[in-house]
Design a protein around this motif. Structure first.
Motif, PDB file in Angstrom:
ATOM      1  N   UNK A  97      65.720 -13.729   4.444  1.00 56.89           N
ATOM      2  CA  UNK A  97      66.742 -13.166   5.340  1.00 56.89           C
ATOM      3  C   UNK A  97      67.071 -11.643   4.937  1.00 56.89           C
ATOM      4  N   UNK A  98      66.686 -11.342   3.874  1.00 60.34           N
ATOM      5  CA  UNK A  98      67.100  -9.831   3.481  1.00 60.34           C
ATOM      6  C   UNK A  98      65.911  -8.866   4.013  1.00 60.34           C
ATOM      7  N   UNK A  99      64.681  -9.487   4.599  1.00 63.49           N
ATOM      8  CA  UNK A  99      63.746  -8.719   4.959  1.00 63.49           C
ATOM      9  C   UNK A  99      63.796  -8.536   6.438  1.00 63.49           C
ATOM     10  N   UNK A 100      63.625  -7.282   7.039  1.00 61.60           N
ATOM     11  CA  UNK A 100      63.647  -6.913   8.473  1.00 61.60           C
ATOM     12  C   UNK A 100      62.583  -7.719   9.246  1.00 61.60           C
ATOM     13  N   UNK A 141      63.732 -10.934  10.655  1.00 59.82           N
ATOM     14  CA  UNK A 141      64.576 -11.352  11.678  1.00 59.82           C
ATOM     15  C   UNK A 141      64.264 -11.718  13.160  1.00 59.82           C
ATOM     16  N   UNK A 142      63.038 -11.459  13.386  1.00 60.44           N
ATOM     17  CA  UNK A 142      62.436 -12.350  14.509  1.00 60.44           C
ATOM     18  C   UNK A 142      62.204 -13.680  14.466  1.00 60.44           C
ATOM     19  N   UNK A 143      62.294 -14.202  13.301  1.00 62.91           N
ATOM     20  CA  UNK A 143      62.056 -15.684  13.241  1.00 62.91           C
ATOM     21  C   UNK A 143      63.377 -16.219  13.392  1.00 62.91           C
ATOM     22  N   UNK A 144      63.261 -17.638  13.723  1.00 62.61           N
ATOM     23  CA  UNK A 144      64.507 -18.340  14.154  1.00 62.61           C
ATOM     24  C   UNK A 144      64.443 -19.800  13.911  1.00 62.61           C
ATOM     25  N   UNK A 145      65.430 -20.492  13.412  1.00 60.48           N
ATOM     26  CA  UNK A 145      65.596 -21.914  13.215  1.00 60.48           C
ATOM     27  C   UNK A 145      65.386 -22.863  14.305  1.00 60.48           C
ATOM     28  N   UNK A 146      64.444 -23.646  14.133  1.00 59.48           N
ATOM     29  CA  UNK A 146      64.388 -24.467  15.272  1.00 59.48           C
ATOM     30  C   UNK A 146      65.344 -25.734  15.350  1.00 59.48           C
ATOM     31  N   UNK A 147      65.568 -26.178  16.677  1.00 61.14           N
ATOM     32  CA  UNK A 147      66.257 -27.372  16.567  1.00 61.14           C
ATOM     33  C   UNK A 147      65.726 -28.788  16.037  1.00 61.14           C
ATOM     34  N   UNK A 148      66.498 -29.713  15.678  1.00 57.27           N
ATOM     35  CA  UNK A 148      65.929 -30.798  15.094  1.00 57.27           C
ATOM     36  C   UNK A 148      64.771 -31.518  16.475  1.00 57.27           C
ATOM     37  N   UNK A 171      52.817 -20.260 -13.571  1.00 55.00           N
ATOM     38  CA  UNK A 171      52.780 -19.026 -12.917  1.00 55.00           C
ATOM     39  C   UNK A 171      54.226 -18.385 -13.398  1.00 55.00           C
ATOM     40  N   UNK A 172      54.000 -17.137 -12.526  1.00 56.81           N
ATOM     41  CA  UNK A 172      55.354 -16.192 -12.694  1.00 56.81           C
ATOM     42  C   UNK A 172      55.755 -15.766 -11.546  1.00 56.81           C
ATOM     43  N   UNK A 173      56.874 -15.765 -11.212  1.00 54.12           N
ATOM     44  CA  UNK A 173      57.434 -15.068 -10.048  1.00 54.12           C
ATOM     45  C   UNK A 173      56.944 -13.637  -9.760  1.00 54.12           C
ATOM     46  N   UNK A 174      57.301 -13.325  -8.450  1.00 56.80           N
ATOM     47  CA  UNK A 174      57.143 -11.941  -8.190  1.00 56.80           C
ATOM     48  C   UNK A 174      55.949 -11.124  -8.806  1.00 56.80           C
ATOM     49  N   UNK A 175      54.720 -12.020  -8.796  1.00 54.86           N
ATOM     50  CA  UNK A 175      53.406 -11.478  -9.120  1.00 54.86           C
ATOM     51  C   UNK A 175      52.320 -11.570  -8.031  1.00 54.86           C
ATOM     52  N   UNK A 176      52.764 -12.371  -7.166  1.00 52.44           N
ATOM     53  CA  UNK A 176      51.708 -12.511  -5.879  1.00 52.44           C
ATOM     54  C   UNK A 176      51.403 -11.445  -4.927  1.00 52.44           C
ATOM     55  N   UNK A 177      50.494 -11.183  -4.948  1.00 52.70           N
ATOM     56  CA  UNK A 177      50.104  -9.960  -4.111  1.00 52.70           C
ATOM     57  C   UNK A 177      49.830 -10.259  -2.741  1.00 52.70           C
ATOM     58  N   UNK A 178      49.612 -11.344  -2.011  1.00 51.98           N
ATOM     59  CA  UNK A 178      49.643 -11.443  -0.585  1.00 51.98           C
ATOM     60  C   UNK A 178      50.765 -10.734   0.246  1.00 51.98           C
ATOM     61  N   UNK A 179      51.763 -10.699  -0.423  1.00 48.10           N
ATOM     62  CA  UNK A 179      53.164 -10.201   0.272  1.00 48.10           C
ATOM     63  C   UNK A 179      53.481 -10.607   1.798  1.00 48.10           C
ATOM     64  N   UNK A 180      53.489 -11.977   1.815  1.00 49.34           N
ATOM     65  CA  UNK A 180      53.682 -12.673   2.949  1.00 49.34           C
ATOM     66  C   UNK A 180      55.502 -12.633   3.325  1.00 49.34           C
ATOM     67  N   UNK A 181      55.538 -12.215   4.431  1.00 55.16           N
ATOM     68  CA  UNK A 181      57.161 -11.781   4.691  1.00 55.16           C
ATOM     69  C   UNK A 181      57.963 -13.043   4.481  1.00 55.16           C
ATOM     70  N   UNK A 182      57.424 -14.409   4.469  1.00 59.51           N
ATOM     71  CA  UNK A 182      58.338 -15.457   4.672  1.00 59.51           C
ATOM     72  C   UNK A 182      58.456 -15.967   3.035  1.00 59.51           C
ATOM     73  N   UNK A 183      57.749 -15.435   2.033  1.00 60.46           N
ATOM     74  CA  UNK A 183      57.840 -16.145   0.810  1.00 60.46           C
ATOM     75  C   UNK A 183      59.093 -16.353   0.080  1.00 60.46           C
ATOM     76  N   UNK A 184      59.100 -17.056  -0.614  1.00 67.75           N
ATOM     77  CA  UNK A 184      60.229 -17.352  -1.660  1.00 67.75           C
ATOM     78  C   UNK A 184      60.274 -16.846  -3.040  1.00 67.75           C
ATOM     79  N   UNK A 185      58.721 -16.680  -3.195  1.00 69.01           N
ATOM     80  CA  UNK A 185      58.352 -16.328  -4.779  1.00 69.01           C
ATOM     81  C   UNK A 185      58.371 -14.903  -5.216  1.00 69.01           C
ATOM     82  N   UNK A 186      58.632 -14.105  -3.976  1.00 69.53           N
ATOM     83  CA  UNK A 186      58.487 -12.540  -4.226  1.00 69.53           C
ATOM     84  C   UNK A 186      59.730 -11.993  -4.003  1.00 69.53           C
TER      85      UNK A 186
END
Length: 265
Positions: free
Chosen positions: A162-165, A168-175, A250-265
């Motif tokens: 949520x802190x990544x600009x 901001x274009x992503x949205x939560x879908x309805x059920x 594994x170790x958090x904050x070491x993946x270099x794919x840099x996907x914008x949705x990632x929780x691990x970096x």
């Protein structure tokens, strides 16, 4: 003991050689991401029931798999392939190359040991349900001969994301949107002979033909190893998670794919 390699980073993509050094040494020192405490974890074949690899690009690990098998390890892959471009998954190889890696891995170790993850499912103005249906059909056509199952998961809006600009274009879908799309993906998967399940979803998708997933799967591990394992739910994961207990190396904050949705970096 089941080894998870890893939910925290992409070990096959970025740390294949370091992983093999730990295998040859027979242990790995793992730091607890919350307390900082370090633990020496045995990786001796007698202590490891199975290794579950999580990766978006396991190509660097493929040359080492014969050695793992010769040493007596059993393993399978959670292999995530989505249709997103470099605006979302910023440092991945071209998808054509990743699809070829999937095929090569399946030919090398067997389709039952390579699980396709269509994860996460993102909703935005660009990524509509209709577009997901089309891209999922294309990918299922390409991958169905090389796997037995697919696991989906809708995007979770973690604080880091949520802190990544870019998010901001992503949205939560309805059920209703989730159920409708799940039903379409389920029909596509099943028509191609794929079993489909959902990872850690709070929403019940069984009416759409999708059961809860067990990504670290005791049934599969027992099939691969020929041994009965403990079927204890992993309480360190989210309540909806169906995984068996494992030790993550594994170790958090070491993946270099840099996907914008990632929780691990």
């Amino acid at each position: 003991m089941i080894i998870s390699a890893s939910r925290r980073t992409d070990i096959p993509a970025f740390f294949a050689r370091e992983f093999m050094e730990s295998i040859r040494a027979g242990f790995r020192t793992v730091r607890n991401p919350y307390s900082g405490r370090e633990t020496r974890l045995s990786l001796a074949p007698a202590d490891v029931e199975c290794i579950v690899f999580w990766s978006k690009n396991p190509e660097p690990l493929l040359p080492f798999l014969p050695e793992l098998e010769e040493r007596g390890y059993r393993f399978y892959f959670q292999f995530a392939i989505t249709p997103y471009g470099a605006d979302i998954e910023r440092n991945l190889p071209p998808k054509r190359r990743i699809l070829q890696t999937f095929r090569s891995l399946s030919e090398q170790i067997g389709a039952e040991k390579v699980i396709w993850r269509y994860d996460p499912v993102i909703f935005s103005a660009e990524w509509t349900a209709e577009r997901h249906c089309e891209m999922f059909r294309r990918m299922a056509d390409a991958l169905a001969p090389h796997t037995k199952q697919c696991i989906i998961s809708f995007m979770d809006f973690y604080g880091k994301c949520l802190r990544r600009p870019e998010c901001r274009v992503f949205r939560e879908p309805s059920e209703a949107e989730m159920l409708d799309l799940a039903a379409e993906l389920s029909a596509t998967a099943r028509s191609r002979g794929l079993r489909i399940s959902a990872c850690a979803e709070a929403l019940d998708l069984t009416s759409a033909g999708i059961e809860p997933a067990h990504c670290i799967d005791p049934d599969l591990i027992e099939t691969l190893t020929g041994h009965i394992i403990k079927r204890t739910k992993d309480r360190s994961q989210r309540p909806e998670c169906g995984c068996a207990v494992s030790r993550d190396i594994g170790t958090y904050a070491t993946c270099r794919h840099n996907c914008v949705y990632c929780y691990a970096n």
